[in-house]
Write a protein that holds these residues in place. Structure first.
Motif, PDB file in Angstrom:
ATOM      1  N   ALA A  26       0.835  -1.210   0.000  1.00 46.81           N
ATOM      2  CA  ALA A  26       0.000   0.000   0.000  1.00 46.81           C
ATOM      3  C   ALA A  26       0.867   1.256   0.000  1.00 46.81           C
ATOM      4  O   ALA A  26       0.529   2.261  -0.658  1.00 46.81           O
ATOM      5  N   ASP A  27       2.007   1.224   0.722  1.00 46.62           N
ATOM      6  CA  ASP A  27       2.935   2.360   0.676  1.00 46.62           C
ATOM      7  C   ASP A  27       3.480   2.550  -0.739  1.00 46.62           C
ATOM      8  O   ASP A  27       3.625   3.681  -1.223  1.00 46.62           O
ATOM      9  N   ILE A  28       3.794   1.438  -1.391  1.00 49.55           N
ATOM     10  CA  ILE A  28       4.301   1.512  -2.769  1.00 49.55           C
ATOM     11  C   ILE A  28       3.214   2.049  -3.697  1.00 49.55           C
ATOM     12  O   ILE A  28       3.493   2.804  -4.649  1.00 49.55           O
ATOM     13  N   ALA A  29       1.959   1.673  -3.405  1.00 47.87           N
ATOM     14  CA  ALA A  29       0.860   2.095  -4.282  1.00 47.87           C
ATOM     15  C   ALA A  29       0.669   3.606  -4.278  1.00 47.87           C
ATOM     16  O   ALA A  29       0.129   4.165  -5.251  1.00 47.87           O
ATOM     17  N   VAL A  30       1.110   4.283  -3.236  1.00 45.48           N
ATOM     18  CA  VAL A  30       0.965   5.750  -3.203  1.00 45.48           C
ATOM     19  C   VAL A  30       1.725   6.374  -4.369  1.00 45.48           C
ATOM     20  O   VAL A  30       1.198   7.218  -5.112  1.00 45.48           O
TER      21      VAL A  30
END
Length: 649
Positions: free
Chosen positions: A483-487
């Protein structure tokens, strides 16, 4: 780890190596025309990092190159040379490695020798990257083998060849090869930092504890089941033991305790035994004696037959003598004829050529015959006595032969009794074995109590480990990091105006699918349902840029470079000779893609190196500053490519 240089060494070693230099912590662009070897750079780097099965083209490179060498640098400014010889077959395990400080450079051709192998190269490289000693253990029942996490899996995150970067079904390097997708799913949580050796060890221990619990449950179930079936089976074994004489009278309906007690008695009872006799030697003696007696009996029969023949011949001889004597006694009746001259024929008075015997001669013969007859008659009693003696001895031999036969028959009867006893002992042993097995499998109340306790301890151990594994919650932690990467992915996808990004609340990576997924109010949209190669390439770019940015910010043990081959292929003809001459391409989008690559490099402040091999050659200063090679003909028309023209002469 980032790349400093790639070197190719000529086959005969007489020409200097072809060296391609890279700038660490920066955008490196290798541009040029088609068929100049740009795409092979990625395959060569992958091979030098320890790939066992190279994917090198069988063309000019294979015909002219003898060694490939890669110079890399690490965060501590140490360097390492990774060199591999040209593979002579489908694969090779040979390698050359050398380590040093920041002065280490590409070696000379004569220095390259097989001083290592692929396994050692990977191990050393993994240790320098900071990959922990991590032996990945698949979950129980997964059906795949455990393996050591190494550079082999980390490198899968660092490459995108021209077929992969436009693939809408797979996101990572070599993902479509057998076993690679599962290897990525198994190791990506570790490289993201959501799982490590401790979690893997706890999961491995949990699997072992669960197997122990299942084994304890099976043992208890078996003991209870055996206890329930003991009444029928145990009583049947007791009846068999009674039939074989191992037990006295058995009660008609014994209870379970009595059955078990009787089984122990039958197990302790000794089978019948017989004094071992050396029957074989005794039988041999009797057989030898029987052969001797038969021989003696045959000799006596032959002797008696000879005596009988002698008697018959004697009787015939004396009878003949009596007949002849009776005839010769008539000579006593002769008168004056006794004096007749026997040399003259009485009929013709002529002299005889052979004179006849005289009466005197015949009288003498008669007396001689009478004497012989008297002597012959005196021998007959001797012969009769000799025959009676022979007959008596023969009768004695016959009696001994009869006794010998009786003894042999007794031995045969003993053999039969021994065989019957042995068969009975075998039956007894079989029954005692079945009783022992039944007693072993049948637990007493104390045994069942012990098994219940073992099961309770195993369940408690599993519960403790499950709590620790639940606290780890690798899946949830992996999703949080994705989810952090998805930002970053979401922001960059919207910036590039990729298809579907405008309506997406999040653009992320699905660990289950190993692909890009768009989350929208209307539902999830995987990359496989998004059209246009432009979008496929764009989503691959934003996914890998966001992933590597996360890896660099969190100092994860993955090489700090990303190699991309032909990221702008969707904007040009299928095989452009030189993309810089294409006028109707969407150059604004191409520029936006490269601008994003440059911006991400700047964002990572030297921690990320991006190497791009492409046909595009933009005029912007930042683009030209990033070019490390322009493989197009120079002003004199000389060809510039991975393989120097003079190597082909």
């Amino acid at each position: 780890m980032q790349l400093l240089a790639l070197a190719l060494y000529h086959r005969d070693g007489t020409k200097p190596p072809r060296v391609l230099r890279f700038r660490p912590g920066a955008l490196n662009i290798l541009t040029g025309e088609s068929e100049t070897g740009k795409s092979e750079v990625l395959s060569i780097v992958d091979y030098c990092l320890g790939r066992r099965d190279p994917n090198l083209p069988d063309d000019l490179i294979d015909q002219t190159v003898n060694w490939y060498a890669l110079l890399v640098t690490f965060a501590d400014h140490s360097r390492m040379v990774l060199a591999r010889p040209r593979p002579t077959g489908a694969s090779t395990h040979h390698a050359f490695t050398r380590t040093g400080d920041d002065s280490l450079d590409i070696p000379q051709a004569h220095e390259l020798v097989n001083n290592s192998n692929v396994a050692a190269l990977r191990s050393d490289l993994s240790a320098r990257l900071g990959i922990e000693d991590f032996h990945f253990q698949p979950p129980a029942g997964a059906g795949r083998k455990p393996f050591d996490v190494s550079i082999a899996q980390a490198a899968l995150l660092c490459f995108q060849n021209q077929n992969e970067i436009a693939d809408q079904t797979a996101l990572f390097h070599r993902q479509t090869e057998p076993g690679m997708a599962q290897a990525l799913k198994d190791t990506l949580p570790y490289f993201l930092g959501s799982a490590g050796p401790e979690q893997a060890l706890r999961r491995h221990r949990l699997g072992a504890a669960q197997r122990t619990q299942r084994a304890a449950q099976r043992k208890l179930d078996d003991a209870l089941r055996q206890q329930q079936t003991m009444d029928a089976n145990g009583l049947a074994l007791v009846r068999l033991a009674e039939n074989e004489g191992l037990l006295p009278a058995v009660p008609a309906a014994p209870d379970t305790a009595q059955v078990i007690d009787l089984m122990h008695q039958a197990l302790a009872a000794a089978p019948q035994t017989a004094t071992p006799l050396n029957l074989r030697d005794r039988r041999q003696v009797l057989n030898d004696e029987r052969r001797l007696l038969r021989k003696q009996l045959q000799d006596f029969d032959e002797a008696l037959a000879a005596v009988d023949r002698w008697q018959q011949q004697g009787r015939a001889f004396t009878g003949e003598l009596h007949l002849q004597l009776d005839r010769l006694k008539t000579l006593e009746l002769l008168g004056p004829e006794r004096e007749h001259d026997t040399s003259i024929c009485p009929m013709c008075t002529q002299p005889l050529e052979d004179p006849d015997p005289s009466a005197q001669d015949l009288s003498e013969l008669t007396g001689h015959l009478a004497q012989e007859l008297a002597q012959a008659q005196t021998l007959q009693p001797v012969r009769d006595e000799h025959r009676r003696a022979l007959q008596a001895e023969r009768d004695a031999v016959t009696e001994r032969l009869r006794l010998n036969g009786a003894q042999l028959r007794e031995l045969l009867a003993n053999d039969e009794r021994m065989r019957n006893l042995q068969e009975q002992n075998l039956r007894v042993a079989h029954i005692q074995g079945r009783i022992a097995e039944a007693l072993t499998r049948t637990g007493t109340d104390s045994d069942i109590a012990r098994l219940r306790n073992d099961l309770a301890l195993a369940q408690e151990h599993v519960a403790t480990l499950e709590q620790l594994v639940d606290e780890d919650d690798v899946t949830a932690e992996t999703e949080r990091r994705l989810a952090d990467i998805a930002v970053g992915m979401t922001a960059w996808a919207k910036h590039l105006q990729l298809g579907g990004a405008a309506d997406a609340t999040e653009v992320g990576i699905s660990l289950k699918l190993l692909n890009v997924v768009l989350r929208r109010p209307a539902g999830r949209l995987p990359l496989t349902r998004i059209g246009s190669a432009k979008n496929h390439i764009g989503y691959h770019l934003v996914a890998h840029l966001a992933l590597h940015t996360y890896l660099r910010r969190n100092n994860r043990p993955v090489p700090g470079f990303l190699m991309l081959d032909q990221p702008t292929q969707a904007f040009f003809p299928e095989k452009p000779r030189d993309a810089s001459t294409v006028q109707d391409a969407d150059w604004a989008t191409v520029t936006a893609y490269f601008q994003l690559l440059n911006d991400v490099v700047q964002l990572n402040r030297g921690a990320l190196q991006i190497i791009v091999c492409d046909h595009a050659n933009l005029a912007e200063d930042w683009f030209q500053d990033a070019v490390i090679g322009n493989w197009r003909p120079d002003s004199d028309g000389n060809r510039n490519a991975l393989i120097p023209p003079d190597w082909l002469d």
